[in-house]
Design a protein around this motif. Sequence first.
Motif, PDB file in Angstrom:
ATOM      1  N   GLU A  23       0.834  -1.193   0.000  1.00  0.00           N
ATOM      2  CA  GLU A  23       0.000   0.000   0.000  1.00  0.00           C
ATOM      3  C   GLU A  23       0.874   1.251   0.000  1.00  0.00           C
ATOM      4  OE1 GLU A  23      -2.000  -3.437   1.871  1.00  0.00           O
ATOM      5  OE2 GLU A  23      -0.159  -2.326   2.315  1.00  0.00           O
ATOM      6  N   ASP A  24       0.388   2.266  -0.714  1.00  0.00           N
ATOM      7  CA  ASP A  24       1.114   3.541  -0.763  1.00  0.00           C
ATOM      8  C   ASP A  24       0.523   4.550   0.213  1.00  0.00           C
ATOM      9  OD1 ASP A  24      -1.280   3.918  -1.997  1.00  0.00           O
ATOM     10  OD2 ASP A  24      -0.464   4.841  -3.829  1.00  0.00           O
ATOM     11  N   TRP A  25      -0.151   4.059   1.254  1.00  0.00           N
ATOM     12  CA  TRP A  25      -0.750   4.918   2.271  1.00  0.00           C
ATOM     13  C   TRP A  25      -0.602   4.239   3.632  1.00  0.00           C
ATOM     14  CZ3 TRP A  25      -4.339   2.305   5.043  1.00  0.00           C
ATOM     15  CH2 TRP A  25      -4.922   1.181   4.430  1.00  0.00           C
ATOM     16  N   ALA A  26      -0.845   4.991   4.690  1.00  0.00           N
ATOM     17  CA  ALA A  26      -0.808   4.460   6.053  1.00  0.00           C
ATOM     18  C   ALA A  26      -1.651   5.359   6.940  1.00  0.00           C
ATOM     19  CB  ALA A  26       0.625   4.373   6.582  1.00  0.00           C
ATOM     20  N   ALA A  27      -2.188   4.798   8.015  1.00  0.00           N
ATOM     21  CA  ALA A  27      -3.006   5.547   8.961  1.00  0.00           C
ATOM     22  C   ALA A  27      -2.150   6.002  10.134  1.00  0.00           C
ATOM     23  CB  ALA A  27      -4.165   4.689   9.470  1.00  0.00           C
ATOM     24  N   CYS A  28      -2.348   7.229  10.541  1.00  0.00           N
ATOM     25  CA  CYS A  28      -1.592   7.789  11.665  1.00  0.00           C
ATOM     26  C   CYS A  28      -1.923   7.022  12.946  1.00  0.00           C
ATOM     27  CB  CYS A  28      -1.914   9.268  11.834  1.00  0.00           C
ATOM     28  SG  CYS A  28      -1.089  10.043  13.257  1.00  0.00           S
ATOM     29  N   SER A  29      -0.885   6.665  13.687  1.00  0.00           N
ATOM     30  CA  SER A  29      -1.087   5.911  14.928  1.00  0.00           C
ATOM     31  C   SER A  29      -1.700   6.758  16.023  1.00  0.00           C
ATOM     32  CB  SER A  29       0.258   5.351  15.412  1.00  0.00           C
ATOM     33  OG  SER A  29       1.191   6.402  15.610  1.00  0.00           O
ATOM     34  N   GLU A  30      -1.705   8.087  15.883  1.00  0.00           N
ATOM     35  CA  GLU A  30      -2.236   8.974  16.905  1.00  0.00           C
ATOM     36  C   GLU A  30      -3.703   9.303  16.654  1.00  0.00           C
ATOM     37  OE1 GLU A  30      -1.869  11.161  20.442  1.00  0.00           O
ATOM     38  OE2 GLU A  30      -0.409   9.826  19.489  1.00  0.00           O
ATOM     39  N   CYS A  31      -4.012   9.783  15.437  1.00  0.00           N
ATOM     40  CA  CYS A  31      -5.375  10.227  15.138  1.00  0.00           C
ATOM     41  C   CYS A  31      -6.123   9.300  14.194  1.00  0.00           C
ATOM     42  CB  CYS A  31      -5.338  11.638  14.554  1.00  0.00           C
ATOM     43  SG  CYS A  31      -4.460  11.753  12.967  1.00  0.00           S
ATOM     44  N   GLY A  32      -5.419   8.388  13.490  1.00  0.00           N
ATOM     45  CA  GLY A  32      -6.064   7.450  12.580  1.00  0.00           C
ATOM     46  C   GLY A  32      -6.344   7.989  11.193  1.00  0.00           C
ATOM     47  N   VAL A  33      -5.955   9.218  10.892  1.00  0.00           N
ATOM     48  CA  VAL A  33      -6.180   9.810   9.571  1.00  0.00           C
ATOM     49  C   VAL A  33      -5.205   9.203   8.567  1.00  0.00           C
ATOM     50  CG1 VAL A  33      -6.143  11.943   8.243  1.00  0.00           C
ATOM     51  CG2 VAL A  33      -7.075  11.930  10.565  1.00  0.00           C
ATOM     52  N   ILE A  34      -5.712   8.820   7.394  1.00  0.00           N
ATOM     53  CA  ILE A  34      -4.883   8.209   6.362  1.00  0.00           C
ATOM     54  C   ILE A  34      -4.071   9.284   5.650  1.00  0.00           C
ATOM     55  CG2 ILE A  34      -4.937   6.937   4.189  1.00  0.00           C
ATOM     56  CD1 ILE A  34      -7.372   5.479   5.204  1.00  0.00           C
ATOM     57  N   SER A  35      -2.820   8.944   5.378  1.00  0.00           N
ATOM     58  CA  SER A  35      -1.921   9.877   4.702  1.00  0.00           C
ATOM     59  C   SER A  35      -1.201   9.149   3.568  1.00  0.00           C
ATOM     60  CB  SER A  35      -0.895  10.451   5.683  1.00  0.00           C
ATOM     61  OG  SER A  35       0.053  11.256   5.003  1.00  0.00           O
ATOM     62  N   THR A  36      -0.983   9.878   2.466  1.00  0.00           N
ATOM     63  CA  THR A  36      -0.217   9.363   1.319  1.00  0.00           C
ATOM     64  C   THR A  36       1.029  10.191   1.055  1.00  0.00           C
ATOM     65  OG1 THR A  36      -1.563  10.699  -0.188  1.00  0.00           O
ATOM     66  CG2 THR A  36      -2.294   8.430   0.230  1.00  0.00           C
ATOM     67  N   SER A  37       1.305  11.149   1.938  1.00  0.00           N
ATOM     68  CA  SER A  37       2.445  12.035   1.761  1.00  0.00           C
ATOM     69  C   SER A  37       3.685  11.398   2.406  1.00  0.00           C
ATOM     70  CB  SER A  37       2.166  13.401   2.396  1.00  0.00           C
ATOM     71  OG  SER A  37       3.293  14.238   2.315  1.00  0.00           O
ATOM     72  N   VAL A  38       4.637  10.968   1.588  1.00  0.00           N
ATOM     73  CA  VAL A  38       5.851  10.323   2.080  1.00  0.00           C
ATOM     74  C   VAL A  38       6.911  11.380   2.349  1.00  0.00           C
ATOM     75  CG1 VAL A  38       7.653   8.641   1.566  1.00  0.00           C
ATOM     76  CG2 VAL A  38       5.307   8.234   0.784  1.00  0.00           C
ATOM     77  N   ARG A  39       7.435  11.384   3.555  1.00  0.00           N
ATOM     78  CA  ARG A  39       8.478  12.350   3.919  1.00  0.00           C
ATOM     79  C   ARG A  39       9.866  11.789   3.651  1.00  0.00           C
ATOM     80  NH1 ARG A  39       7.580  15.155   9.649  1.00  0.00           N
ATOM     81  NH2 ARG A  39       9.534  16.076   8.901  1.00  0.00           N
ATOM     82  N   GLN A  40      10.085  10.549   4.035  1.00  0.00           N
ATOM     83  CA  GLN A  40      11.390   9.927   3.811  1.00  0.00           C
ATOM     84  C   GLN A  40      11.248   8.414   3.895  1.00  0.00           C
ATOM     85  OE1 GLN A  40      14.300  10.509   6.938  1.00  0.00           O
ATOM     86  NE2 GLN A  40      12.697  10.840   8.473  1.00  0.00           N
ATOM     87  N   ARG A  41      12.316   7.724   3.502  1.00  0.00           N
ATOM     88  CA  ARG A  41      12.366   6.267   3.550  1.00  0.00           C
ATOM     89  C   ARG A  41      13.520   5.830   4.434  1.00  0.00           C
ATOM     90  NH1 ARG A  41       9.308   3.937  -0.625  1.00  0.00           N
ATOM     91  NH2 ARG A  41       8.498   5.477  -2.104  1.00  0.00           N
ATOM     92  N   ARG A  42      13.323   4.722   5.103  1.00  0.00           N
ATOM     93  CA  ARG A  42      14.362   4.180   5.967  1.00  0.00           C
ATOM     94  C   ARG A  42      14.280   2.662   5.953  1.00  0.00           C
ATOM     95  NH1 ARG A  42      12.422   6.668  11.608  1.00  0.00           N
ATOM     96  NH2 ARG A  42      12.864   8.525  10.352  1.00  0.00           N
ATOM     97  N   THR A  43      15.358   2.013   6.361  1.00  0.00           N
ATOM     98  CA  THR A  43      15.432   0.555   6.362  1.00  0.00           C
ATOM     99  C   THR A  43      15.721   0.071   7.773  1.00  0.00           C
ATOM    100  OG1 THR A  43      16.256   0.523   4.085  1.00  0.00           O
ATOM    101  CG2 THR A  43      16.573  -1.458   5.405  1.00  0.00           C
ATOM    102  N   THR A  44      14.905  -0.862   8.254  1.00  0.00           N
ATOM    103  CA  THR A  44      15.118  -1.462   9.569  1.00  0.00           C
ATOM    104  C   THR A  44      15.537  -2.919   9.410  1.00  0.00           C
ATOM    105  OG1 THR A  44      12.789  -2.098   9.745  1.00  0.00           O
ATOM    106  CG2 THR A  44      13.427   0.066  10.624  1.00  0.00           C
ATOM    107  N   ARG A  45      16.129  -3.475  10.457  1.00  0.00           N
ATOM    108  CA  ARG A  45      16.664  -4.842  10.413  1.00  0.00           C
ATOM    109  C   ARG A  45      16.101  -5.683  11.560  1.00  0.00           C
ATOM    110  NH1 ARG A  45      20.284  -1.198   8.692  1.00  0.00           N
ATOM    111  NH2 ARG A  45      21.605  -1.736   6.901  1.00  0.00           N
TER     112      ARG A  45
END
Length: 350
Positions: A23-45
């Motif tokens: 999915e190219d969207w995600a819901a905010c964990s605080e308010c639940g509003v869906i957002s499609t605006s990507v600020r940055q990318r990161r990689t976790t291990r």
Amino acid sequence: MDVERVADDVGNPGRLVHIERPEDWAACSECGVISTSVRQRRTTRPRDLPYGQETLGVRWHKRQFACKEVLCARKAFTESIAEIPPRARVTGRLCRAVARQVASGRSVAAVSREYTVGWPLVHRHFAACADALLIEPEAPRVLGIDETRRGRPKWIKSEVIGRWARTELFEINFVDLSGSGALLGQAAGRTGKAVVDWLNARGEDWRSQVRFVAIDPAACYRTVIRQALPHATIVVDHFHLVALANKALTGVRQRVTREHRGRRGRATDPEWANRRRLLRGRERLSERTFTRMWNDLIDHEPTGQILTAWVAKEELRALLACAREQAPRSVSLTGCFGSCRGAPIPASAS
């Protein structure tokens, strides 16, 4: 979750799996509003279960979204899934696997070494798994309460107020003394409030079935138990009674030595050389050891106070043993009182 590609883990004998959310969207964990605006990318291990005999490395290419809700306090959030919550360093299936391994009978340390994860992580997830399976124990007729110290102090940061606090060093144990002696529960701390909170959480029906409460000689426990269990009879547990008797015996030995010799005890003094034998139970002394201790004190301690205190202590132990053996207590009670009443020991000194 989609697998982007699988490659050999360079420098390690295993595989490396690259994953990302489709999915190219995600819901905010605080308010639940869906957002499609990507600020940055990161990689976790995150750590995951091994693949057969080989290790399995995971690289999750995550996106950080900007929250467009004006009233939301969180301006940005990173996508997450249930198996890998925010800031998690291990996957959910790895946590469940280590918990099952400990539940099967293996030690926490052995599982921690096999999966190369921390001991606290393994213990925490096993405890969570056990809590989900535990049932409320039945109320005992005789409830035992005592505190124990657990490990070294640790500092944990509170997620609510954001301040560091030291973990409690003591915990109160609640034990069924009328049955198998099973541990009923634990409460952090060693205060009266911790006892009351644990008892109140059991409910009125549970508390009404408790008839006797065995505690150590602590005034704070006695006060709160009279409030939480007013119908129950309070008794002192056998361990602390014997400990008090041994303490009194040691006090008599030290006082007699000072009065008779005008100094502290030395290794050449029979009463000092037998100090540990005096605190040991009669059944744990061989006939040779007991005879030697008895004769040494008879020959070198003219007042007889030390042996009298030792006999009184053993009479008390015999009286307490009647509760375990369900034997008549009249003879032991008479012997115990007789030893104490006829002792040539000053009342102020004993």
